[in-house]
Design a protein around this motif. Structure first.
Motif, short mmCIF file in Angstrom:
data_model
loop_
_atom_site.label_atom_id
_atom_site.label_comp_id
_atom_site.label_asym_id
_atom_site.label_seq_id
_atom_site.Cartn_x
_atom_site.Cartn_y
_atom_site.Cartn_z
N GLN A 84 -86.35 -30.73 -64.84
CA GLN A 84 -84.98 -30.99 -64.42
C GLN A 84 -84.22 -29.70 -64.15
O GLN A 84 -83.49 -29.59 -63.17
N TYR A 188 -87.68 -43.82 -57.45
CA TYR A 188 -86.48 -43.58 -58.27
C TYR A 188 -85.37 -42.89 -57.50
O TYR A 188 -84.27 -42.70 -58.03
N THR A 216 -94.31 -38.76 -63.09
CA THR A 216 -93.96 -38.47 -64.48
C THR A 216 -93.90 -39.76 -65.30
O THR A 216 -93.69 -40.86 -64.76
N SER A 218 -91.56 -40.58 -67.34
CA SER A 218 -90.21 -41.16 -67.38
C SER A 218 -89.93 -41.99 -66.14
O SER A 218 -89.25 -43.02 -66.21
N GLU A 219 -90.49 -41.56 -65.00
CA GLU A 219 -90.33 -42.34 -63.77
C GLU A 219 -90.91 -43.74 -63.96
O GLU A 219 -90.32 -44.74 -63.52
N GLN A 221 -91.42 -45.31 -66.87
CA GLN A 221 -90.63 -46.04 -67.86
C GLN A 221 -89.35 -46.58 -67.22
O GLN A 221 -88.95 -47.72 -67.48
N ASP A 222 -88.71 -45.76 -66.39
CA ASP A 222 -87.48 -46.19 -65.73
C ASP A 222 -87.74 -47.42 -64.87
O ASP A 222 -86.88 -48.32 -64.79
N ASP A 225 -87.94 -50.38 -67.08
CA ASP A 225 -86.61 -50.70 -67.57
C ASP A 225 -85.79 -51.41 -66.49
O ASP A 225 -85.08 -52.37 -66.77
#
Lengths: 434, 434
Positions: A84, A188, A216, A218-219, A221-222, A225
């Motif tokens: 980031q 995303y 990634t 987190s991508e 997981q997002d 979600d």
């Protein structure tokens, strides 16, 4: 452009089931391969230009299935930091300053680097893509250009329309070395509505989609979600997996994702250096190959690599999955070399025209000099290419029958000028005070 | 040998806390560095031979802290297979056929490869080590030679006695570039009694021990099963960690092991390519560095790499631990370059004489040409060296003030003859029918 006859080399056609041909001949006629096989079965020499490949291996040009070419300007600009911070504090602010000439000279610098390293085709995703096209046309390399579609930009809709016009114009111009795509940046960064429009545009124009996917954790997981499904499942829900697609990275995948990728014949660009440098993770490449997914290789951009050397990428692909799986038989040398050539070409939807040395395909050919100490004694040339060679061992690079690089010199552009201009552009774009 | 004055380059002294010197000068006098610093503080030029390093980075020669040099003969001979099959069916049977001339030409081929790639010193462990010494003396490279002591050989005791004599003779001959060691192969191949004798011999001769340590998980498990302690704990029980030691690999370590390695100041040769290719595992390098252990880098032998390129090794060290830890700030470029130079030298017990460019140290110096497209635009040279350069970018290699390689040509030996002779040797040694 003279027709070519490459003699005295060891030929690796890279066609499925090929065996190295110790005394091989490769001929090109009007930019197409007219023969690739043993010398004793070749036709009599005509008036072709003869290239002596003694001491060399002759194989298809390497295909870089995912990059952001003009990011050569950012080589060494921002290393060893969190993703980031890297993006938000360094790369994006610098990219805000990009002018067309920056993208042109940055792309041309990258084209010179790739031609020297035997890369004859690159799949690009970058801003102001007409400049990458200009750099490809000027340097003689083959390109799959596309802009970057980002849903959060205020002019996102306009950029999408322009991207479709860009594809249409290139199709009308019908350059034989330019194969445009449409590139939504990622799930995303692009809302569903936009992705659907990209899909429509791709179907209408008959071009593939180029996208970052599951890079990634987190991508992923997002996506669970937000959508209750993985990014790949969500693309399938949207119907986008029925359109030819090159997905870059694919690091974080479920078994169901792998099954879907295989069923829908999505092409993958595995980017081991970038995945390692950004600490993205270990892509399940052995599992993808086992499932029958077409997995090619890409360098990613120069800010996360920091070079465009596809032999290094193939080298890393062979090494990384051995240590990750704990099995030293994983991704043997011949698989890694296939990924850098035939499989990358297939993943881009160009398997019918490049990626192997077979009569009728485009004459994208490289000669690798195997005479240096680090490639001796002579043995399996595929092992030496993957485990010991560097991009700098490439002696000659030919694209559509044109010799574009020889003995470390790019013949199509003035490299000194390219370096000087790209350096000026880089200084301005990355000068925080500028 | 002329004294040298290297001007116009960017100098990286690699001394702790150094900063790149944009307009630097490095001088050597009688084989020692007499100055390394800014041009404006250098003494007036005398009658030294001037080397123009424009466009180059000038840094200490790279130090290969663990290899088996003559295994260049086996490059590409046996890849992509399980460790035991590789050793028992391929490498060991071939090594049974080795004659002195095989080791000489194989070592010389490796020396040529290393000098071209900027490696000025190597730590060797191989059979018939007087041949590696001859190759080092003839090529001009610096060497830490040792034979391989294997407890299971019928003449193990005799070989140990010969190894001690070998060390003593070399010490009498007092070659300034030869730094012998004693090398018990590993804990699992050398019984305790033999290790104790090696220790006595090392103390008496005042030389370090070179050993493989904790390379595989099974080796560690076997030690717990046999001794009730880890290999490192067992070496400590035997008192061997109180002797200067270079331990290669150190992949599978407990926290207690790391503490012991730091306390006893054991030098480590991390070999990322070999660990990946043989699927040995991920060495806890960030944890070792954090604990204050001196971690250098090694290529290992050419049968498990398959090259001797220390810039590639540093590159991999920087990448591998990022993806393994999930942290992209792990092993930044400057740490990786320190590992390939200063820390490797320290790990070999040679930190006082090589590894940095400081007045009084041996003049082991390399020039890396940064002018190629893949090293442009100019930015942090350390980033470019680690993330973008290849061994082939090394332009000039100097060992003890002697220019031994320039512009891709080794000046001390006839490379064509070396390749031809090594190829003949390799063919005979690996010819199963031979």
């Amino acid at each position: 452009m003279a027709d070519l006859r490459i003699i005295n080399g060891t030929v690796l056609t890279m066609a499925p089931g090929y065996e190295p041909i110790a005394d091989g001949v490769v001929c090109s006629r009007e930019g197409l391969i007219s023969y690739a096989g043993p010398a004793d079965q070749a036709s009599e020499p005509g008036d072709e230009q003869v290239i002596d490949a003694s001491g060399c291996v002759v194989l298809p040009g390497l295909v870089n299935a995912h990059t952001h070419l003009a990011m050569t300007l950012f080589r060494g600009y921002a290393d060893d930091m969190m993703l980031q911070e890297w993006l938000e504090d360094w790369i994006w602010p610098a990219e805000m300053r990009l002018r067309p000439e920056d993208v042109y000279w940055g792309s041309l610098l990258g084209a010179c680097e790739m031609l020297r390293a035997g890369v004859t085709c690159f799949n690009d995703m970058y801003h102001i893509p007409e400049q990458a096209v200009a750099a490809a046309l000027d340097s003689g390399i083959r390109a799959c250009p596309s802009g970057v579609l980002l849903g959060f930009l205020p002019n996102a809709e306009q950029l999408l329309e322009e991207a479709i016009v860009f594809v249409r114009q290139l199709q009308q111009q019908n350059h034989s070395r330019i194969h445009p795509m449409l590139a939504p940046h990622a799930l995303y960064t692009c809302p569903d509505e936009m992705l659907l429009k990209v899909g429509e545009g791709a179907v209408e124009a008959g071009v593939p989609i180029h996208i970052h996917l599951c890079e990634t954790a987190s991508e992923v997981q997002d996506s669970y979600d937000e959508h209750g499904e993985s990014p790949i499942e969500h693309l399938n829900t949207l119907g986008l997996l029925d359109i030819p697609m090159l997905a870059a990275h694919c690091v974080h995948l479920s078994e169901a994702d792998i099954t879907l990728l295989a069923e829908k014949q999505v092409g993958i660009a595995h980017c081991p250096t970038s995945n390692m440098k950004l600490a993205s993770g270990f892509a399940p490449v052995p599992e993808l190959l086992e499932a029958g997914v077409v997995v090619g290789l890409g360098t990613d951009g120069c800010a996360s690599n920091n070079n465009l050397d596809m032999l290094a990428e193939a080298h890393l692909a062979a090494l990384l999955h051995k240590v990750h799986s704990g099995d030293p038989t994983t991704i043997p040398a011949h698989t890694a070399l296939a990924m850098a050539t035939r499989l990358s070409a297939q993943a881009l939807g160009l398997g019918d025209i490049i990626g192997t040395l077979e009569a009728g395909k485009r004459a994208d050919i490289i000669l690798v000099d195997m005479s240096s100490p680090h490639l001796q004694p002579p043995r399996d040339p595929v092992s030496h290419l993957i485990y010991a060679a560097h991009g700098s061992d490439v002696k000659t690079t030919i694209v559509e029958g044109q010799i574009v690089m020889n003995d470390g010199e790019v013949l199509t552009v003035d490299e000194a000028e390219v370096i000087a201009r790209a350096t000026q552009c880089a200084a301005r774009v990355t000068d925080i005070a500028g």
